[in-house]
Design a protein around this motif. Structure first.
Motif, mmCIF file in Angstrom:
data_model
loop_
_atom_site.group_PDB
_atom_site.id
_atom_site.type_symbol
_atom_site.label_atom_id
_atom_site.label_comp_id
_atom_site.label_asym_id
_atom_site.label_seq_id
_atom_site.Cartn_x
_atom_site.Cartn_y
_atom_site.Cartn_z
ATOM 1 N N GLU A 91 0.873 -0.996 0.042
ATOM 2 C CA GLU A 91 0.017 -0.003 -0.020
ATOM 3 C C GLU A 91 0.864 1.063 0.028
ATOM 4 O O GLU A 91 0.641 2.163 -0.792
ATOM 5 C CB GLU A 91 -0.982 -0.152 1.192
ATOM 6 C CG GLU A 91 -2.111 -0.827 1.309
ATOM 7 C CD GLU A 91 -3.012 -0.399 0.084
ATOM 8 O OE1 GLU A 91 -3.444 0.759 -0.005
ATOM 9 O OE2 GLU A 91 -3.547 -1.203 -0.391
ATOM 10 N N ARG A 92 1.754 1.086 0.856
ATOM 11 C CA ARG A 92 2.787 2.564 0.964
ATOM 12 C C ARG A 92 3.545 2.571 -0.684
ATOM 13 O O ARG A 92 3.617 3.626 -1.043
ATOM 14 C CB ARG A 92 3.748 2.212 1.897
ATOM 15 C CG ARG A 92 4.585 3.485 2.196
ATOM 16 C CD ARG A 92 5.464 2.993 3.511
ATOM 17 N NE ARG A 92 6.381 4.175 3.675
ATOM 18 C CZ ARG A 92 7.513 3.937 3.898
ATOM 19 N NH1 ARG A 92 8.004 2.711 4.556
ATOM 20 N NH2 ARG A 92 8.474 4.797 3.967
ATOM 21 N N GLU A 93 3.809 1.517 -1.046
ATOM 22 C CA GLU A 93 4.543 1.571 -2.297
ATOM 23 C C GLU A 93 3.671 2.205 -3.417
ATOM 24 O O GLU A 93 3.892 2.995 -4.454
ATOM 25 C CB GLU A 93 5.039 0.098 -2.939
ATOM 26 C CG GLU A 93 6.409 -0.165 -2.221
ATOM 27 C CD GLU A 93 7.035 -1.264 -2.912
ATOM 28 O OE1 GLU A 93 6.658 -1.755 -3.993
ATOM 29 O OE2 GLU A 93 7.628 -1.955 -2.134
ATOM 30 N N LYS A 94 2.313 1.793 -3.291
ATOM 31 C CA LYS A 94 1.423 2.168 -4.104
ATOM 32 C C LYS A 94 0.914 3.479 -4.090
ATOM 33 O O LYS A 94 0.689 4.426 -5.007
ATOM 34 C CB LYS A 94 0.026 1.314 -3.988
ATOM 35 C CG LYS A 94 -0.934 0.948 -5.049
ATOM 36 C CD LYS A 94 -2.075 0.281 -4.377
ATOM 37 C CE LYS A 94 -2.988 -0.262 -5.577
ATOM 38 N NZ LYS A 94 -4.032 -0.839 -4.970
ATOM 39 N N GLN A 95 1.080 4.015 -2.662
ATOM 40 C CA GLN A 95 0.847 5.438 -2.656
ATOM 41 C C GLN A 95 2.082 6.086 -3.093
ATOM 42 O O GLN A 95 1.892 7.378 -3.402
ATOM 43 C CB GLN A 95 0.522 5.675 -0.926
ATOM 44 C CG GLN A 95 -1.034 5.444 -0.707
ATOM 45 C CD GLN A 95 -1.079 5.414 0.781
ATOM 46 O OE1 GLN A 95 -0.045 5.887 1.469
ATOM 47 N NE2 GLN A 95 -2.065 5.154 1.145
ATOM 48 N N LEU A 96 3.186 5.418 -2.978
ATOM 49 C CA LEU A 96 4.555 6.326 -3.304
ATOM 50 C C LEU A 96 4.675 6.428 -4.630
ATOM 51 O O LEU A 96 5.264 7.301 -5.584
ATOM 52 C CB LEU A 96 5.759 5.677 -2.590
ATOM 53 C CG LEU A 96 5.675 5.924 -1.121
ATOM 54 C CD1 LEU A 96 6.926 5.178 -0.763
ATOM 55 C CD2 LEU A 96 5.994 7.498 -0.851
ATOM 56 N N THR A 97 4.014 5.428 -5.448
ATOM 57 C CA THR A 97 4.408 5.445 -6.813
ATOM 58 C C THR A 97 3.619 6.702 -7.665
ATOM 59 O O THR A 97 2.614 7.125 -7.050
ATOM 60 C CB THR A 97 3.716 4.115 -7.640
ATOM 61 O OG1 THR A 97 2.442 4.027 -7.091
ATOM 62 C CG2 THR A 97 4.410 2.955 -7.172
ATOM 63 N N ALA A 98 4.078 7.219 -8.514
ATOM 64 C CA ALA A 98 3.597 8.494 -9.228
ATOM 65 C C ALA A 98 2.252 8.075 -9.815
ATOM 66 O O ALA A 98 2.058 7.044 -10.512
ATOM 67 C CB ALA A 98 4.552 8.589 -10.412
ATOM 68 N N LYS A 99 1.183 9.021 -9.593
ATOM 69 C CA LYS A 99 0.011 8.732 -10.242
ATOM 70 C C LYS A 99 -0.003 9.950 -11.154
ATOM 71 O O LYS A 99 -0.003 10.985 -10.987
ATOM 72 C CB LYS A 99 -0.969 8.996 -9.127
ATOM 73 C CG LYS A 99 -1.123 8.029 -8.097
ATOM 74 C CD LYS A 99 -2.168 8.031 -7.071
ATOM 75 C CE LYS A 99 -2.163 7.366 -6.151
ATOM 76 N NZ LYS A 99 -3.378 7.526 -4.988
ATOM 77 N N PRO A 100 -0.624 9.487 -12.079
ATOM 78 C CA PRO A 100 -0.865 10.599 -13.206
ATOM 79 C C PRO A 100 -1.748 11.593 -12.673
ATOM 80 O O PRO A 100 -2.661 10.980 -12.196
ATOM 81 C CB PRO A 100 -1.176 9.974 -14.388
ATOM 82 C CG PRO A 100 -1.337 8.153 -14.060
ATOM 83 C CD PRO A 100 -0.950 8.218 -12.776
ATOM 84 N N ALA A 101 -1.678 12.729 -12.892
ATOM 85 C CA ALA A 101 -2.657 13.649 -12.665
ATOM 86 C C ALA A 101 -3.929 13.630 -13.481
ATOM 87 O O ALA A 101 -3.711 13.292 -14.763
ATOM 88 C CB ALA A 101 -1.913 15.094 -12.568
ATOM 89 N N LYS A 102 -4.729 13.859 -12.975
ATOM 90 C CA LYS A 102 -5.995 13.885 -13.912
ATOM 91 C C LYS A 102 -6.313 14.942 -14.670
ATOM 92 O O LYS A 102 -5.915 16.107 -13.928
ATOM 93 C CB LYS A 102 -7.150 13.787 -12.816
ATOM 94 C CG LYS A 102 -7.328 12.434 -12.070
ATOM 95 C CD LYS A 102 -8.499 12.457 -11.354
ATOM 96 C CE LYS A 102 -8.859 11.067 -10.568
ATOM 97 N NZ LYS A 102 -9.905 10.914 -9.863
ATOM 98 N N ARG A 103 -6.563 14.828 -15.605
ATOM 99 C CA ARG A 103 -6.918 16.106 -16.279
ATOM 100 C C ARG A 103 -8.023 16.639 -16.619
ATOM 101 O O ARG A 103 -9.008 15.881 -16.402
ATOM 102 C CB ARG A 103 -6.572 15.751 -18.121
ATOM 103 C CG ARG A 103 -5.216 15.247 -18.382
ATOM 104 C CD ARG A 103 -5.035 15.419 -19.735
ATOM 105 N NE ARG A 103 -3.742 14.551 -20.029
ATOM 106 C CZ ARG A 103 -3.244 14.455 -20.963
ATOM 107 N NH1 ARG A 103 -3.644 14.975 -22.337
ATOM 108 N NH2 ARG A 103 -2.005 14.270 -21.276
ATOM 109 N N THR A 104 -8.449 17.602 -16.147
ATOM 110 C CA THR A 104 -9.712 18.132 -16.054
ATOM 111 C C THR A 104 -9.893 19.237 -17.170
ATOM 112 O O THR A 104 -9.094 19.718 -18.082
ATOM 113 C CB THR A 104 -9.614 18.912 -14.867
ATOM 114 O OG1 THR A 104 -8.657 19.836 -14.576
ATOM 115 C CG2 THR A 104 -10.338 18.512 -13.808
#
Length: 169
Positions: free
Chosen positions: A156-169
């Motif tokens: 979970e921590r790695e999941k949270q630490l992995t970069a998340k692409p930002a959502k395009r609005t």
């Protein structure tokens, strides 16, 4: 012993009678009828001896018979006494056997008690082994669960630490 006493008494009496006969003869002249007197004296001594023997011999024979009977009775009594002694020895040996059986029963009871105690200890140790095995299994499961939870947390921590692409609005 009785016989020798009676013989001694008889001889003493014969000697005394001889002395009386000789003294009676000495009243007459010494040369007169000496040979006749001696034979008469011998006959008198013989008759006196026979008289004494006939007087005392039946008593002596009865005494001898009584002593023989007493001796036989003593032999019978001794045999009976030996038999009684052997019976007492048997009785004592039976008491010894009874004591041995009592002691054997006592030790048998001790042995049964020791066996019961050993079975009880075996049951306790078996229960303790099972209990220990359960505790070890629970501890391993707990450790496994904790490891699994730790992995999930890290994931979970790695999941949270992995970069998340930002959502395009």
């Amino acid at each position: 012993m009785v016989k020798s006493f009676c013989v001694n008494v008889t001889l003493a009496l014969v000697g005394y009678l001889l002395q009386l006969v000789v003294e009676g003869l000495s009243d007459t002249s010494p040369d007169e009828g000496l040979i006749e007197d001696l034979t008469a004296e011998d006959k008198a001594v013989e008759q006196l001896a026979e008289g004494l023997l006939s007087h005392y011999l039946p008593d002596l024979q009865r005494s001898k018979q009584a002593l023989q009977e007493l001796t036989q009775n003593q032999v019978v009594l001794l045999d009976t006494l030996e038999q009684e002694i052997s019976k007492f020895k048997e009785c004592h040996s039976m008491l010894d056997i009874n004591a041995l059986f009592t002691e054997a029963k006592h030790y048998h009871t001790k042995l049964v008690n020791i066996r019961k105690e050993m079975l009880m200890l075996h049951e306790k140790t078996s229960k303790l082994k099972v209990k220990r095995a359960l505790k070890l299994q629970q501890k391993r499961q707990k450790e496994e669960l904790e490891r699994e939870q730790q992995r999930e947390k890290e994931f979970e921590r790695e999941k949270q630490l992995t970069a998340k692409p930002a959502k395009r609005t």
